[in-house]
Design an enzyme around this catalytic site. Structure first.
Site, PDB file in Angstrom:
ATOM      1  N   HIS A 152       0.852  -1.209   0.000  1.00  0.00           N
ATOM      2  CA  HIS A 152       0.000   0.000   0.000  1.00  0.00           C
ATOM      3  C   HIS A 152       0.886   1.258   0.000  1.00  0.00           C
ATOM      4  O   HIS A 152       0.634   2.204  -0.747  1.00  0.00           O
ATOM      5  CB  HIS A 152      -0.866   0.065   1.268  1.00  0.00           C
ATOM      6  CG  HIS A 152      -1.913  -1.001   1.378  1.00  0.00           C
ATOM      7  ND1 HIS A 152      -2.095  -1.759   2.514  1.00  0.00           N
ATOM      8  CD2 HIS A 152      -2.867  -1.419   0.516  1.00  0.00           C
ATOM      9  CE1 HIS A 152      -3.105  -2.593   2.342  1.00  0.00           C
ATOM     10  NE2 HIS A 152      -3.585  -2.421   1.134  1.00  0.00           N
ATOM     11  N   LYS A 163     -16.850  -6.849   6.152  1.00  0.00           N
ATOM     12  CA  LYS A 163     -15.730  -7.726   6.507  1.00  0.00           C
ATOM     13  C   LYS A 163     -15.473  -7.714   8.012  1.00  0.00           C
ATOM     14  O   LYS A 163     -15.692  -6.705   8.682  1.00  0.00           O
ATOM     15  CB  LYS A 163     -14.457  -7.246   5.807  1.00  0.00           C
ATOM     16  CG  LYS A 163     -14.435  -7.491   4.329  1.00  0.00           C
ATOM     17  CD  LYS A 163     -13.059  -7.113   3.793  1.00  0.00           C
ATOM     18  CE  LYS A 163     -13.068  -6.972   2.287  1.00  0.00           C
ATOM     19  NZ  LYS A 163     -11.834  -6.366   1.792  1.00  0.00           N
ATOM     20  N   ARG A 210      -2.392  -6.115  -8.383  1.00  0.00           N
ATOM     21  CA  ARG A 210      -1.350  -7.143  -8.259  1.00  0.00           C
ATOM     22  C   ARG A 210      -1.516  -8.160  -9.388  1.00  0.00           C
ATOM     23  O   ARG A 210      -1.897  -7.799 -10.483  1.00  0.00           O
ATOM     24  CB  ARG A 210      -1.422  -7.806  -6.893  1.00  0.00           C
ATOM     25  CG  ARG A 210      -0.922  -6.932  -5.759  1.00  0.00           C
ATOM     26  CD  ARG A 210      -1.326  -7.485  -4.429  1.00  0.00           C
ATOM     27  NE  ARG A 210      -2.765  -7.688  -4.419  1.00  0.00           N
ATOM     28  CZ  ARG A 210      -3.463  -8.043  -3.361  1.00  0.00           C
ATOM     29  NH1 ARG A 210      -2.863  -8.249  -2.224  1.00  0.00           N
ATOM     30  NH2 ARG A 210      -4.763  -8.193  -3.425  1.00  0.00           N
ATOM     31  N   SER A 254      -2.760  -7.899   2.853  1.00  0.00           N
ATOM     32  CA  SER A 254      -3.014  -7.802   4.297  1.00  0.00           C
ATOM     33  C   SER A 254      -3.389  -9.166   4.847  1.00  0.00           C
ATOM     34  O   SER A 254      -2.929  -9.570   5.917  1.00  0.00           O
ATOM     35  CB  SER A 254      -4.144  -6.804   4.573  1.00  0.00           C
ATOM     36  OG  SER A 254      -3.789  -5.527   4.129  1.00  0.00           O
TER      37      SER A 254
HETATM   38  O1  PNS Z   1      -8.960  -2.774   0.370  1.00  0.00           O
HETATM   39  P1  PNS Z   1     -10.278  -3.244  -0.164  1.00  0.00           P
HETATM   40  O2  PNS Z   1     -11.062  -3.928   0.937  1.00  0.00           O
HETATM   41  O3  PNS Z   1     -10.129  -4.102  -1.387  1.00  0.00           O
HETATM   42  O4  PNS Z   1     -11.095  -1.924  -0.594  1.00  0.00           O
HETATM   43  C1  PNS Z   1     -12.398  -2.011  -1.111  1.00  0.00           C
HETATM   44  C2  PNS Z   1     -13.057  -0.614  -1.232  1.00  0.00           C
HETATM   45  C3  PNS Z   1     -13.026   0.121   0.085  1.00  0.00           C
HETATM   46  C4  PNS Z   1     -12.323   0.197  -2.273  1.00  0.00           C
HETATM   47  C5  PNS Z   1     -14.535  -0.843  -1.719  1.00  0.00           C
HETATM   48  O5  PNS Z   1     -15.133  -1.812  -0.925  1.00  0.00           O
HETATM   49  C6  PNS Z   1     -15.390   0.425  -1.694  1.00  0.00           C
HETATM   50  O6  PNS Z   1     -15.126   1.381  -2.379  1.00  0.00           O
HETATM   51  N1  PNS Z   1     -16.453   0.408  -0.854  1.00  0.00           N
HETATM   52  C7  PNS Z   1     -17.384   1.517  -0.703  1.00  0.00           C
HETATM   53  C8  PNS Z   1     -18.735   1.213  -1.363  1.00  0.00           C
HETATM   54  C9  PNS Z   1     -18.628   1.404  -2.855  1.00  0.00           C
HETATM   55  O7  PNS Z   1     -18.633   2.509  -3.335  1.00  0.00           O
HETATM   56  N2  PNS Z   1     -18.436   0.272  -3.586  1.00  0.00           N
HETATM   57  C10 PNS Z   1     -18.146   0.254  -5.020  1.00  0.00           C
HETATM   58  C11 PNS Z   1     -19.309   0.425  -5.915  1.00  0.00           C
HETATM   59  S1  PNS Z   1     -20.744  -0.468  -5.511  1.00  0.00           S
END
Ligand code: PNS
Length: 162
Positions: free
Chosen positions: A18, A42, A91, A129
């Site tokens: 990150h 989660k 990745r 992570s």
């Molecule tokens: O590190 P992660 O868990 O892969 O991140 C995921 C994240 C936070 C980018 C994603 O879950 C997110 O943007 N959530 C907010 C809700 C949203 O807008 N989702 C995408 C369109 S439905």
């Protein structure tokens, strides 16, 4: 106009992968807002406060960074922060499906916000992570995969859990 990007994620916990993306993002944008998602489905190992604390310590020396948390839709949050880009690291192949789906959904929801992908640094291609937590849980050496503060907090957390 200031070029602002949101770098969203769970950061449970932040890894060197990150940090690498954030550093490289900072060279492309005037400001990068590192935004930790609240209310995710989660099950997190670390609380929001712990995750923000580790990020704050790890990003200490970087000037054009803001640290925040957000809830609801990412594109709404980006608009509120006057950002027109979402920064994501990519990745190996396994990330592609999910990232592609999310980028297209975000684009459908708000066409003014572009998703910008940076390829993960080669060193970090196989870390995440989750896999780092798994290794740390059983006493594996995670040195050089996470910032020092994260290594310390992971050890503390698993010691406390017994
Ligand atoms: O590190 P992660 O868990 O892969 O991140 C995921 C994240 C936070 C980018 C994603 O879950 C997110 O943007 N959530 C907010 C809700 C949203 O807008 N989702 C995408 C369109 S439905």
């Amino acid at each position: 106009m200031e070029k602002i990007a949101i770098y969203p994620g769970s950061f449970d916990p932040v890894t060197n992968g990150h940090i690498d993306i954030i550093k490289r993002g900072c060279r492309l944008f005037d400001k990068v807002i590192v935004a930790v998602l609240m209310n995710s489905q989660k099950n997190h190992l670390f609380s929001m406060e712990e995750r923000l604390y580790m990020l704050k310590k790890s990003l200490r020396d970087m000037p054009n960074i803001e640290l925040d948390s957000f809830g609801g839709l990412l594109v709404d949050y980006a608009e509120k922060k006057n950002a027109n880009a979402v920064l994501r690291g990519m990745r190996v192949l396994s990330d592609f499906d999910y990232e592609f789906q999310m980028a297209l959904m975000n684009r459908k929801l708000n066409r003014n916000i572009q998703t910008v992908f940076l390829m993960s640094g080669l060193k970090w291609i196989f870390t995440s992570s989750s896999i780092i937590k798994e290794a740390a849980r059983f006493g594996g050496d995670i040195n050089n995969m996470v910032p020092a503060i994260v290594e310390e907090k992971l050890k503390e957390k698993f010691r406390a859990m017994g």
